[in-house]
Write a protein that holds these residues in place. Structure first.
Motif, mmCIF file in Angstrom:
data_model
loop_
_atom_site.group_PDB
_atom_site.id
_atom_site.type_symbol
_atom_site.label_atom_id
_atom_site.label_comp_id
_atom_site.label_asym_id
_atom_site.label_seq_id
_atom_site.Cartn_x
_atom_site.Cartn_y
_atom_site.Cartn_z
ATOM 1 N N ALA A 66 0.835 -1.214 0.000
ATOM 2 C CA ALA A 66 0.000 0.000 0.000
ATOM 3 C C ALA A 66 0.867 1.260 0.000
ATOM 4 N N GLY A 67 1.964 1.220 -0.743
ATOM 5 C CA GLY A 67 2.850 2.374 -0.863
ATOM 6 C C GLY A 67 3.807 2.565 0.288
ATOM 7 N N GLU A 68 3.717 1.732 1.308
ATOM 8 C CA GLU A 68 4.580 1.838 2.489
ATOM 9 C C GLU A 68 5.730 0.843 2.361
ATOM 10 N N GLU A 69 6.956 1.323 2.480
ATOM 11 C CA GLU A 69 8.112 0.442 2.336
ATOM 12 C C GLU A 69 8.254 -0.461 3.555
ATOM 13 N N ILE A 70 8.568 -1.731 3.295
ATOM 14 C CA ILE A 70 8.703 -2.733 4.349
ATOM 15 C C ILE A 70 10.193 -2.958 4.615
ATOM 16 N N PRO A 71 10.601 -3.034 5.883
ATOM 17 C CA PRO A 71 12.009 -3.302 6.200
ATOM 18 C C PRO A 71 12.478 -4.623 5.578
ATOM 19 N N PHE A 72 13.615 -4.572 4.884
ATOM 20 C CA PHE A 72 14.189 -5.746 4.222
ATOM 21 C C PHE A 72 15.648 -5.862 4.620
ATOM 22 N N ARG A 73 15.918 -6.823 5.513
ATOM 23 C CA ARG A 73 17.280 -7.006 6.006
ATOM 24 C C ARG A 73 17.609 -8.486 6.049
ATOM 25 N N ASN A 74 18.863 -8.791 5.697
ATOM 26 C CA ASN A 74 19.333 -10.189 5.712
ATOM 27 C C ASN A 74 18.389 -11.096 4.932
ATOM 28 N N ASP A 75 17.948 -10.606 3.779
ATOM 29 C CA ASP A 75 17.057 -11.356 2.884
ATOM 30 C C ASP A 75 15.706 -11.680 3.508
ATOM 31 N N GLN A 76 15.301 -10.903 4.524
ATOM 32 C CA GLN A 76 14.024 -11.149 5.174
ATOM 33 C C GLN A 76 13.207 -9.867 5.293
ATOM 34 N N LEU A 77 11.884 -10.051 5.272
ATOM 35 C CA LEU A 77 10.944 -8.947 5.447
ATOM 36 C C LEU A 77 10.273 -9.061 6.807
ATOM 37 N N VAL A 78 10.041 -7.913 7.436
ATOM 38 C CA VAL A 78 9.285 -7.878 8.685
ATOM 39 C C VAL A 78 7.980 -7.130 8.419
ATOM 40 N N LEU A 79 6.842 -7.776 8.641
ATOM 41 C CA LEU A 79 5.543 -7.176 8.335
ATOM 42 C C LEU A 79 5.071 -6.246 9.446
ATOM 43 N N GLN A 80 5.963 -5.402 9.928
ATOM 44 C CA GLN A 80 5.611 -4.463 10.976
ATOM 45 C C GLN A 80 4.985 -3.216 10.360
ATOM 46 N N GLY A 81 3.958 -2.717 11.018
ATOM 47 C CA GLY A 81 3.325 -1.486 10.548
ATOM 48 C C GLY A 81 2.500 -1.658 9.293
ATOM 49 N N SER A 82 2.444 -2.880 8.772
ATOM 50 C CA SER A 82 1.716 -3.101 7.528
ATOM 51 C C SER A 82 0.217 -3.100 7.786
ATOM 52 N N LYS A 83 -0.525 -2.681 6.784
ATOM 53 C CA LYS A 83 -1.972 -2.781 6.873
ATOM 54 C C LYS A 83 -2.365 -4.248 6.883
ATOM 55 N N LEU A 84 -3.497 -4.509 7.517
ATOM 56 C CA LEU A 84 -3.954 -5.887 7.632
ATOM 57 C C LEU A 84 -5.008 -6.203 6.575
#
Length: 349
Positions: A66-84
Motif C-alpha cells: 500500500a505504498g509503504e516500504e517494508i524493512p528488508f534485512r538479511n534477505d528477510q521482510l518484517v511485516l511491521q506497521g503493515s496494513k492488515l
C-alpha cells in the motif's frame, strides 16, 4: 534527432531480445515465499524469493505494501506497521537498467487473538420503542439518534435527554431514504443512508440540513464515528473507510481482521481512545477494533440485554453504541427496544 531515436529503438529491441522476446520484462520474474504460504500475521518475518526465469541481473531491491516500504534485512521482510487484510506486496528492482515491479497478493492477519469481555449494567433509561435505531452518539451531554424506516414509517434524526427519553428536536427524512449511522464533529451532524449512496450534513444547533454528499468506493451506508479529525464509515464489507470531514472523500480504508480471518459484519460504530467499537450485525456482541490497523483486539459478549427489554412482535436486534466521555460508560440499545442501557465493560477472567 533521428540518430537519438534510432539509438533508443535499438536499445529497446536489444532488451526485448535479451529477455527471450517477452513484451513485458516483469513477466520473467515472480514473487514467492520460502514457506510457500500466502497467509501471515502482523510482525511475522518472512523470506521472499524472486524467481528469475532468465537469470538476469537484479539490483536496488525494495518491497512495499500500500505504498509503504517494508524493512528488508538479511534477505528477510518484517511485516511491521503493515496494513492488515488482503494486501498486495510489491517488489521493486532494476534489471539491466530497467525498472521492474512484481506483485503478489497475501493475507495479513492480526498478531493475537481478541481479548474477551463481558459487561455490567450501571443504569437503565427509557427508550422509544418505535425507534429503529441505527446511529447513537453523545455530543456535549446530549444524545443524538438516527433511525431507519420500515412499513412506510419515516427515518429521522433527533436530539434526546438520555435520562428521560424526552425529545429536544427531531427532523424526519423523506420516505425514500433509509436512515443509518451518524457522527458529530465540529458542530455538524453527519448522517448516512443505507442504499442510496447519499449522506446528509446538519447544523448541530437546529438540525437544519446544510449539505449532502455522495459515497465513493464504499458499497452502502452502515455506521459512522470520528476521532476528532477523520470520519470512519462501515459499509457491510470487511472495510472501514476513512473520510475527510471537509470533503467527505474516502481517502483510505482499513480491513477488519482477527488472528484467523477477515471479518465483514461491523455495523454501528463508536470511537474511543484509538479504538473503534462496532456492533456485530445480527449478533449480541461488539468488536473492539484498533483504528490504525483494523485488528480486532477485543470481543464483548452483550448477550442478555435483549431479554431485559419489552418483548413484542417488532422487537429487533441490538444496535446503537454511544460512549459518554464524562461518565466513561457505554450506552447500548436496539431496534424497537424500550430501554437504553448504561454499561461498563469488564475483561472476562
Amino acid at each position: 534527432m533521428n540518430f537519438i531515436k534510432y539509438f533508443i529503438l535499438n536499445g529497446l529491441i536489444l532488451f526485448v531480445v535479451s529477455c527471450g522476446g517477452e513484451k513485458d520484462p516483469s513477466s520473467l520474474f515472480s514473487l514467492q515465499f520460502a514457506s510457500g504460504e500466502k497467509e501471515f500475521q502482523q510482525f511475522d518475518t518472512i523470506r521472499p524469493i524472486i524467481e528469475n526465469r532468465k537469470d538476469l541481473p537484479i539490483d536496488s531491491i525494495r518491497y512495499t505494501i500500500a505504498g509503504e516500504e517494508i524493512p528488508f534485512r538479511n534477505d528477510q521482510l518484517v511485516l511491521q506497521g503493515s496494513k492488515l487484510g488482503l494486501q498486495t506486496i510489491k517488489v521493486h528492482f532494476r534489471s539491466e537498467g530497467n525498472p521492474i515491479v512484481v506483485e503478489r497478493d497475501i493475507k495479513i492477519l492480526a498478531p493475537a487473538a481478541p481479548q474477551l469481555y463481558t459487561y455490567e449494567i450501571i443504569n437503565e433509561y427509557p427508550h422509544d420503542i418505535k425507534a429503529f435505531t441505527q446511529g447513537l452518539e453523545f455530543y456535549q451531554d446530549t444524545l443524538y439518534e438516527s433511525t431507519g424506516s420500515g412499513g412506510g414509517a419515516k427515518s429521522f434524526i433527533r436530539k434526546l435527554d438520555f435520562k428521560t427519553g424526552d425529545i429536544y428536536q427531531q427532523v424526519d427524512l423523506d420516505t425514500k431514504y433509509f436512515g443509518e449511522g451518524i457522527t458529530l464533529l465540529h458542530d455538524k451532524v453527519y448522517q448516512l443512508t443505507w442504499q442510496s449512496k447519499l449522506g446528509f450534513l446538519y447544523r448541530v444547533s437546529d438540525l437544519k440540513q446544510i449539505d449532502r454528499f455522495q459515497y465513493g468506493q464504499s458499497k452502502e451506508g452502515w455506521g459512522l464515528c470520528n476521532d476528532g479529525s477523520r470520519i470512519y464509515k462501515s459499509d457491510g464489507t470487511e472495510r472501514i473507510w476513512l473520510l475527510n470531514p471537509e470533503t467527505l472523500v474516502e481517502e483510505d480504508n482499513i480491513q477488519i481482521v482477527t488472528n484467523k480471518s477477515i471479518f465483514n459484519k461491523a455495523n454501528e460504530l463508536e470511537y474511543v481512545d484509538g479504538k473503534i467499537y462496532a456492533n456485530v450485525w445480527q449478533k449480541e456482541s461488539m468488536m473492539i477494533i484498533d483504528a490504525g490497523s483494523g485488528a480486532i483486539e477485543g470481543v464483548v459478549n452483550l448477550g442478555g440485554l435483549k431479554e431485559k427489554v419489552k418483548q413484542h412482535a417488532k422487537l429487533d436486534v441490538l444496535n446503537g453504541i454511544a460512549y459518554h466521555p464524562g461518565r466513561k460508560t457505554f450506552f447500548m440499545t436496539g431496534k424497537n427496544w424500550d430501554t437504553l442501557f448504561e454499561i461498563q465493560l469488564k475483561k472476562k477472567e
